[in-house]
Design a protein around this motif. Structure first.
Motif, short mmCIF file in Angstrom:
data_model
loop_
_atom_site.label_atom_id
_atom_site.label_comp_id
_atom_site.label_asym_id
_atom_site.label_seq_id
_atom_site.Cartn_x
_atom_site.Cartn_y
_atom_site.Cartn_z
N VAL A 70 40.82 22.16 47.40
CA VAL A 70 41.29 21.04 46.51
C VAL A 70 42.10 21.52 45.53
CG1 VAL A 70 39.11 21.04 45.15
CG2 VAL A 70 40.50 18.87 45.57
N ASP A 71 43.08 20.54 45.10
CA ASP A 71 44.12 20.83 44.14
C ASP A 71 43.61 19.63 43.06
OD1 ASP A 71 45.13 22.97 45.40
OD2 ASP A 71 46.93 21.71 46.11
N VAL A 72 43.46 20.45 41.96
CA VAL A 72 42.79 19.34 40.66
C VAL A 72 43.65 19.65 39.44
CG1 VAL A 72 40.99 18.87 39.35
CG2 VAL A 72 40.74 19.70 41.46
N TRP A 82 52.57 21.74 33.85
CA TRP A 82 52.67 22.58 34.95
C TRP A 82 52.51 24.18 34.39
CZ3 TRP A 82 50.60 21.40 39.36
CH2 TRP A 82 51.08 20.03 39.96
N ASP A 83 53.33 24.35 33.63
CA ASP A 83 53.37 25.72 32.83
C ASP A 83 52.40 26.10 31.76
OD1 ASP A 83 55.47 26.15 34.62
OD2 ASP A 83 57.06 25.52 33.41
N ASP A 84 51.54 25.31 31.51
CA ASP A 84 50.54 25.32 30.34
C ASP A 84 49.52 26.02 30.98
OD1 ASP A 84 48.65 25.21 28.34
OD2 ASP A 84 49.41 22.85 27.86
N CYS A 85 49.36 27.27 30.95
CA CYS A 85 48.41 27.82 31.52
C CYS A 85 46.90 27.73 30.81
CB CYS A 85 48.63 29.44 31.43
SG CYS A 85 49.82 30.03 32.72
N ASP A 86 46.90 27.70 29.54
CA ASP A 86 45.94 27.33 28.71
C ASP A 86 45.20 26.00 28.87
OD1 ASP A 86 46.12 29.52 27.29
OD2 ASP A 86 47.26 28.51 25.53
N TYR A 87 46.13 24.95 29.37
CA TYR A 87 45.57 23.76 29.77
C TYR A 87 44.67 23.66 30.96
CZ TYR A 87 45.88 18.40 29.84
OH TYR A 87 45.67 17.17 30.06
N PHE A 88 45.39 24.75 31.92
CA PHE A 88 44.67 24.64 33.26
C PHE A 88 43.29 25.69 33.30
CE2 PHE A 88 48.45 23.02 35.04
CZ PHE A 88 47.98 22.36 36.40
N GLY A 110 44.18 30.46 40.03
CA GLY A 110 44.65 31.07 38.75
C GLY A 110 44.19 32.42 38.60
N ASP A 111 43.40 32.71 39.28
CA ASP A 111 42.36 34.16 39.07
C ASP A 111 41.81 34.43 40.51
OD1 ASP A 111 41.15 36.40 38.15
OD2 ASP A 111 39.51 35.09 37.39
N GLU A 121 47.80 38.39 38.13
CA GLU A 121 48.08 37.66 39.53
C GLU A 121 49.38 37.72 39.89
OE1 GLU A 121 45.64 36.81 41.57
OE2 GLU A 121 44.07 37.18 39.78
N THR A 122 49.87 37.93 41.28
CA THR A 122 51.41 37.98 41.54
C THR A 122 51.79 36.46 42.20
OG1 THR A 122 50.66 38.48 43.75
CG2 THR A 122 51.53 40.28 42.46
N PHE A 123 50.65 35.55 42.43
CA PHE A 123 50.85 34.26 42.80
C PHE A 123 49.88 33.53 42.02
CE2 PHE A 123 50.00 30.60 45.45
CZ PHE A 123 51.41 29.99 45.66
N VAL A 124 50.35 32.57 41.24
CA VAL A 124 49.41 31.64 40.53
C VAL A 124 49.59 30.09 40.99
CG1 VAL A 124 49.00 30.82 38.24
CG2 VAL A 124 49.57 33.13 38.62
N ASP A 125 48.20 29.58 41.31
CA ASP A 125 48.17 28.38 41.90
C ASP A 125 47.04 27.54 41.02
OD1 ASP A 125 48.32 25.73 43.28
OD2 ASP A 125 47.78 27.06 45.46
N MET A 126 47.58 27.37 39.73
CA MET A 126 46.57 26.64 38.79
C MET A 126 45.74 25.68 39.19
SD MET A 126 46.70 28.43 36.09
CE MET A 126 47.38 29.72 35.17
N PRO A 127 46.16 24.47 39.87
CA PRO A 127 45.34 23.67 40.50
C PRO A 127 44.43 23.72 41.43
CG PRO A 127 47.78 22.88 40.58
CD PRO A 127 47.77 24.39 40.21
N HIS A 128 44.50 24.80 42.29
CA HIS A 128 43.71 25.26 43.48
C HIS A 128 42.49 25.82 43.29
CE1 HIS A 128 43.83 26.37 47.68
NE2 HIS A 128 43.26 27.41 47.41
N PHE A 129 41.52 25.12 44.12
CA PHE A 129 39.90 25.67 44.14
C PHE A 129 39.61 25.73 45.61
CE2 PHE A 129 40.63 24.14 39.69
CZ PHE A 129 39.96 24.95 39.10
N GLU A 130 39.12 26.84 45.92
CA GLU A 130 38.70 26.76 47.36
C GLU A 130 37.22 27.40 47.53
OE1 GLU A 130 41.81 29.24 48.99
OE2 GLU A 130 40.46 30.88 48.84
#
Length: 133
Positions: A70-72, A82-88, A110-111, A121-130
């Motif tokens: 799910v993306d949240v 989108w670029d606010d890592c702290d927010y995510f 994101g981790d 991380e080489t690929f960061v997908d901040m909204p993604h949870f699996e």
């Protein structure tokens, strides 16, 4: 009290029951919006083409039905966020804590390696949870 919009509910309905249970618990105290649950072939290939995913159709946990991903996003949300890592990261910490309380094993985009750092991380997908298999 935060609550899901009808659009978020519809997207969450395409997800695995454990993800539904998790996100419904999270939204009781932390305002979030669901931006993606299940992804069909066209959607997944578009995400791959545009660099939003490293997976082609059939390789993403979004492609199963029910979706195992799910993306949240935190709410309120706008395009500059989108670029606010702290927010995510703040949101992700809360979601991961609730998942732990519920006994649901999830991984955050994101981790990916779970070491509590986004910087390696080489690929960061901040909204993604699996769900973790």
């Amino acid at each position: 009290m935060p609550a899901f919009s009808q659009r978020s509910k519809a997207r969450l309905d395409t997800c695995h029951p454990d993800l539904q249970r998790l996100m419904n618990k999270v939204v009781e105290r932390y305002d979030i919006s669901i931006i993606c649950g299940h992804r069909g072939r066209e959607e997944q290939e578009e995400a791959f083409r545009t660099g939003k995913s490293k997976a082609r159709f059939g390789q993403s946990k979004h492609n199963s039905l029910p979706s195992r991903a799910v993306d949240v996003v935190p709410w309120p949300f706008n395009s500059s966020d989108w670029d606010d890592c702290d927010y995510f990261s703040h949101m992700a910490g809360y979601i991961m804590a609730v998942a732990d309380e519920l006994g649901i094993k999830v991984r955050w985009g994101g981790d990916w390696n779970g070491n509590r750092r986004t910087s390696d991380e080489t690929f960061v997908d901040m909204p993604h949870f699996e769900l973790v298999d």
